[in-house]
Scaffold this active site. Structure first.
Site, PDB file in Angstrom:
ATOM      1  N   TYR A  30       8.385  12.164   1.589  1.00 20.92           N
ATOM      2  CA  TYR A  30       8.182  10.757   2.174  1.00 20.92           C
ATOM      3  C   TYR A  30       8.945   9.967   1.226  1.00 20.92           C
ATOM      4  O   TYR A  30       9.353  10.054   0.162  1.00 20.92           O
ATOM      5  CB  TYR A  30       6.839  10.568   2.317  1.00 20.92           C
ATOM      6  CG  TYR A  30       5.983  10.452   1.136  1.00 20.92           C
ATOM      7  CD1 TYR A  30       5.478  11.357   0.438  1.00 20.92           C
ATOM      8  CD2 TYR A  30       6.194   9.082   0.347  1.00 20.92           C
ATOM      9  CE1 TYR A  30       4.826  11.157  -0.884  1.00 20.92           C
ATOM     10  CE2 TYR A  30       5.212   9.000  -0.618  1.00 20.92           C
ATOM     11  CZ  TYR A  30       4.790   9.912  -1.457  1.00 20.92           C
ATOM     12  OH  TYR A  30       4.255   9.866  -2.822  1.00 20.92           O
ATOM     13  N   PHE A  77       8.493   1.644  -2.450  1.00 23.14           N
ATOM     14  CA  PHE A  77       7.633   1.522  -3.492  1.00 23.14           C
ATOM     15  C   PHE A  77       7.320   2.952  -3.923  1.00 23.14           C
ATOM     16  O   PHE A  77       6.482   2.989  -5.189  1.00 23.14           O
ATOM     17  CB  PHE A  77       6.345   0.871  -2.933  1.00 23.14           C
ATOM     18  CG  PHE A  77       5.647   1.439  -1.684  1.00 23.14           C
ATOM     19  CD1 PHE A  77       4.749   2.353  -2.121  1.00 23.14           C
ATOM     20  CD2 PHE A  77       5.851   0.907  -0.420  1.00 23.14           C
ATOM     21  CE1 PHE A  77       4.388   2.798  -0.637  1.00 23.14           C
ATOM     22  CE2 PHE A  77       5.497   1.223   0.703  1.00 23.14           C
ATOM     23  CZ  PHE A  77       4.727   2.354   0.569  1.00 23.14           C
ATOM     24  N   ASP A  78       7.508   3.893  -3.138  1.00 18.67           N
ATOM     25  CA  ASP A  78       7.145   5.062  -3.772  1.00 18.67           C
ATOM     26  C   ASP A  78       7.884   6.402  -2.876  1.00 18.67           C
ATOM     27  O   ASP A  78       8.283   5.966  -1.785  1.00 18.67           O
ATOM     28  CB  ASP A  78       5.683   5.568  -3.330  1.00 18.67           C
ATOM     29  CG  ASP A  78       5.160   6.855  -4.062  1.00 18.67           C
ATOM     30  OD1 ASP A  78       6.007   7.395  -4.831  1.00 18.67           O
ATOM     31  OD2 ASP A  78       4.030   7.324  -3.832  1.00 18.67           O
ATOM     32  N   ILE A 137      -3.936   7.944   3.234  1.00 24.91           N
ATOM     33  CA  ILE A 137      -4.193   6.739   4.024  1.00 24.91           C
ATOM     34  C   ILE A 137      -4.438   7.428   5.494  1.00 24.91           C
ATOM     35  O   ILE A 137      -3.855   8.342   5.776  1.00 24.91           O
ATOM     36  CB  ILE A 137      -3.194   5.615   3.868  1.00 24.91           C
ATOM     37  CG1 ILE A 137      -1.791   6.180   4.578  1.00 24.91           C
ATOM     38  CG2 ILE A 137      -3.124   5.012   2.563  1.00 24.91           C
ATOM     39  CD1 ILE A 137      -0.788   5.125   4.342  1.00 24.91           C
ATOM     40  N   TYR A 142      -3.556   0.383   3.165  1.00 27.65           N
ATOM     41  CA  TYR A 142      -4.254  -0.287   2.021  1.00 27.65           C
ATOM     42  C   TYR A 142      -5.080  -1.496   2.052  1.00 27.65           C
ATOM     43  O   TYR A 142      -5.578  -2.071   1.164  1.00 27.65           O
ATOM     44  CB  TYR A 142      -3.346  -0.205   0.740  1.00 27.65           C
ATOM     45  CG  TYR A 142      -2.841   1.136   0.281  1.00 27.65           C
ATOM     46  CD1 TYR A 142      -3.470   1.915  -0.601  1.00 27.65           C
ATOM     47  CD2 TYR A 142      -1.598   1.535   0.737  1.00 27.65           C
ATOM     48  CE1 TYR A 142      -3.249   3.234  -0.904  1.00 27.65           C
ATOM     49  CE2 TYR A 142      -1.187   2.692   0.207  1.00 27.65           C
ATOM     50  CZ  TYR A 142      -1.600   3.557  -0.644  1.00 27.65           C
ATOM     51  OH  TYR A 142      -1.520   4.826  -0.793  1.00 27.65           O
ATOM     52  N   PHE A 193       6.733   4.502   6.159  1.00 26.76           N
ATOM     53  CA  PHE A 193       7.027   5.781   5.714  1.00 26.76           C
ATOM     54  C   PHE A 193       7.981   6.652   6.477  1.00 26.76           C
ATOM     55  O   PHE A 193       7.640   6.479   7.771  1.00 26.76           O
ATOM     56  CB  PHE A 193       5.612   6.566   5.369  1.00 26.76           C
ATOM     57  CG  PHE A 193       4.699   5.901   4.271  1.00 26.76           C
ATOM     58  CD1 PHE A 193       5.173   6.485   3.112  1.00 26.76           C
ATOM     59  CD2 PHE A 193       3.716   5.199   4.789  1.00 26.76           C
ATOM     60  CE1 PHE A 193       4.276   6.096   2.043  1.00 26.76           C
ATOM     61  CE2 PHE A 193       2.912   4.801   3.703  1.00 26.76           C
ATOM     62  CZ  PHE A 193       2.924   5.202   2.502  1.00 26.76           C
TER      63      PHE A 193
END
Ligand SMILES: *[C@@H]1O[C@H](CO)[C@@H](O)[C@H](O)[C@H]1NC(C)=O
Ligand SMILES: *[C@@H]1O[C@H](CO)[C@@H](O)[C@H](O)[C@H]1NC(C)=O
Length: 419
Positions: A30, A40-41, A60, A86, A103
């Site tokens: 991902y 961010f990731d 999530i 979140y 994502f």
């Protein structure tokens, strides 16, 4: 497809035909970005696929919903509203409050959940309908089940049953079905793939026409269950009372040749009484006698089941309670014999004879041990003889090889010298 909080845009169609099921372990890559494109990731950056169990709240919400719609090979964009990500708090420092996240997810693989203790792949679960509640049936729990067992696509067993966990063998259920039920929640419906080890083994089942080494499939629905009381929920009087009842049950199973089931009952006695310290005056001896009987009977069950190391452990426990117990010594001798530890087996049988000179069986066991020890000795001798023979041959060959090399070299030198 759209779900409430997660929109899924397919970027690359998958090649798979099936969708993953609840509880499956899924493997993905991902890349996560905020709506403005700030990354961010990323699992791709880490160079390691990410895996989780689908539908279990390990990720999530948007992921649990979104990935469940994906096929293997598919790449999708999941747009996740904050309520499904979140939330109002965000996840500082990278994810601000109330953030919608994007994502890009690629699904590589999914597989059923392995529910065996050692994760040996022997029982795999695919959840069809998730159950509810937080508890699962324990040993001795009263369960109500709808089951459908099939083998190579043919249904061989279809029943609705009400029984106590531990009694399944009497009903023609393989051990894997009881293990499966102990992993289920109330109302859950799941498909279990059960390897022969937890199925009907290498002998199969003649009643159901199942050959040896067959993998079974069971669709199980746990309609309802009532847990058996755990040790900590019982007072010592209850433990003693119940121990007497399950001992009888175990003995009945033993007489019927149902050694596995018998062992389950005897084990319950151990679990209740092994560390029970608050017994009233006069009841201690009763508890000790029950424990001793449980270990001796377990030792016998495991001899029958050809699990000598478990026999050995239970004999040791019995001998901790009564260090001159005739049956414990004899059965430990039998276990050691089965483990091919003939010296130690002989020592146990000799101890039986020393304490109980009239025990004829121990005498013939000693003779059997002697014979085995002698045979082992002969075998070792032959083995060593062979080994020495081999060493000798090898040495001789090495010598010969050396001779060849040296000889060859010298010849050249000599001939060179001569010229
Ligand atoms: C996040 O959204 C909630 C509800 O929509 C709102 O009450 C709250 O003030 C927002 N928080 C921030 C930091 O924007
Ligand atoms: C009893 O206590 C011992 C030592 O703490 C422990 O190893 C054993 O598992 C306990 N037995 C039971 C049945 O809980």
């Amino acid at each position: 497809p759209h779900t409430e909080g997660a929109a899924t845009l397919v970027k690359q169609e998958g090649t798979g035909t099936e969708l993953p099921m609840t509880g499956d372990k899924v493997f993905v890559h991902y890349v996560g970005t905020l709506l403005d494109g700030t990354p961010f990731d990323s699992s791709r950056e880490r160079g390691e696929k990410f895996s989780f169990e689908l539908g279990k709240g390990q990720v999530i919400k948007a992921w649990d919903l979104g990935v469940a719609t994906m096929k293997v090979g598919e790449i999708s964009q999941l747009i996740c509203k904050p309520e499904y990500a979140y939330g109002t708090a965000g996840s500082p420092p990278k994810i601000p409050p109330n953030a919608t996240l994007v994502f890009q997810v690629e699904l590589f693989e999914f597989r059923g959940e392995d529910i065996t203790e050692g994760e040996d792949g022997g029982i795999i679960r695919r959840i069809i309908t998730k159950g509810e509640g937080y508890t699962k049936p324990n040993e001795g729990a009263a369960v109500e089940v709808c089951l459908e067992g099939s083998c190579e696509g043919k249904v061989f067993d279809k029943r609705e049953l009400k029984f106590e966990l531990g009694d399944g063998e009497s009903l023609g259920l393989p051990s894997g079905v009881e293990k499966a039920l102990m992993a289920m929640e109330q109302g859950e419906e799941s498909l279990f793939i059960i390897k022969p080890k937890y199925g009907y083994g290498n002998t199969g089942n003649s009643k159901y026409n199942i050959p040896g080494e067959a993998t079974l499939q069971y669709k199980l629905k746990l309609t309802t269950f009532e847990k058996a009381k755990e040790s900590w929920e019982m007072n010592s009087a209850e433990k003693l009372e119940q121990s007497i009842i399950v001992k009888e049950k175990g003995t009945q199973y033993f007489k019927e040749g149902k050694y596995r089931q018998a062992s389950v009952q005897y084990k319950r006695i151990v679990s209740w009484l092994e560390n029970e310290s608050s017994l009233p005056e006069g009841e201690e001896q009763k508890a000790q006698a029950l424990r001793l009987a449980a270990h001796l009977n377990l030792a016998m069950c495991f001899l029958k089941l050809q699990e000598p190391s478990s026999t050995f452990d239970n004999c040791d426990k019995a001998l901790e309670l009564d260090d001159t117990n005739e049956k414990a010594l004899f059965r430990r001798g039998e276990a050691l014999f089965a483990m091919k530890e003939f010296d130690r087996a002989r020592a146990d049988f000799q101890r039986v004879i020393q304490l109980y000179p009239s025990n004829k069986a121990a005498k013939s066991q000693v003779a059997l041990c002697q014979k085995q020890i002698k045979e082992q000795h002969e075998k070792d001798k032959r083995l060593y003889a062979n080994m020495f023979q081999k060493f000798a041959e090898r040495d001789a060959k090495e010598e010969a090889d050396k001779g060849m090399e040296n000889g060859g070299g010298m010849e050249v030198e000599e001939s060179g010298g001569q010229e």
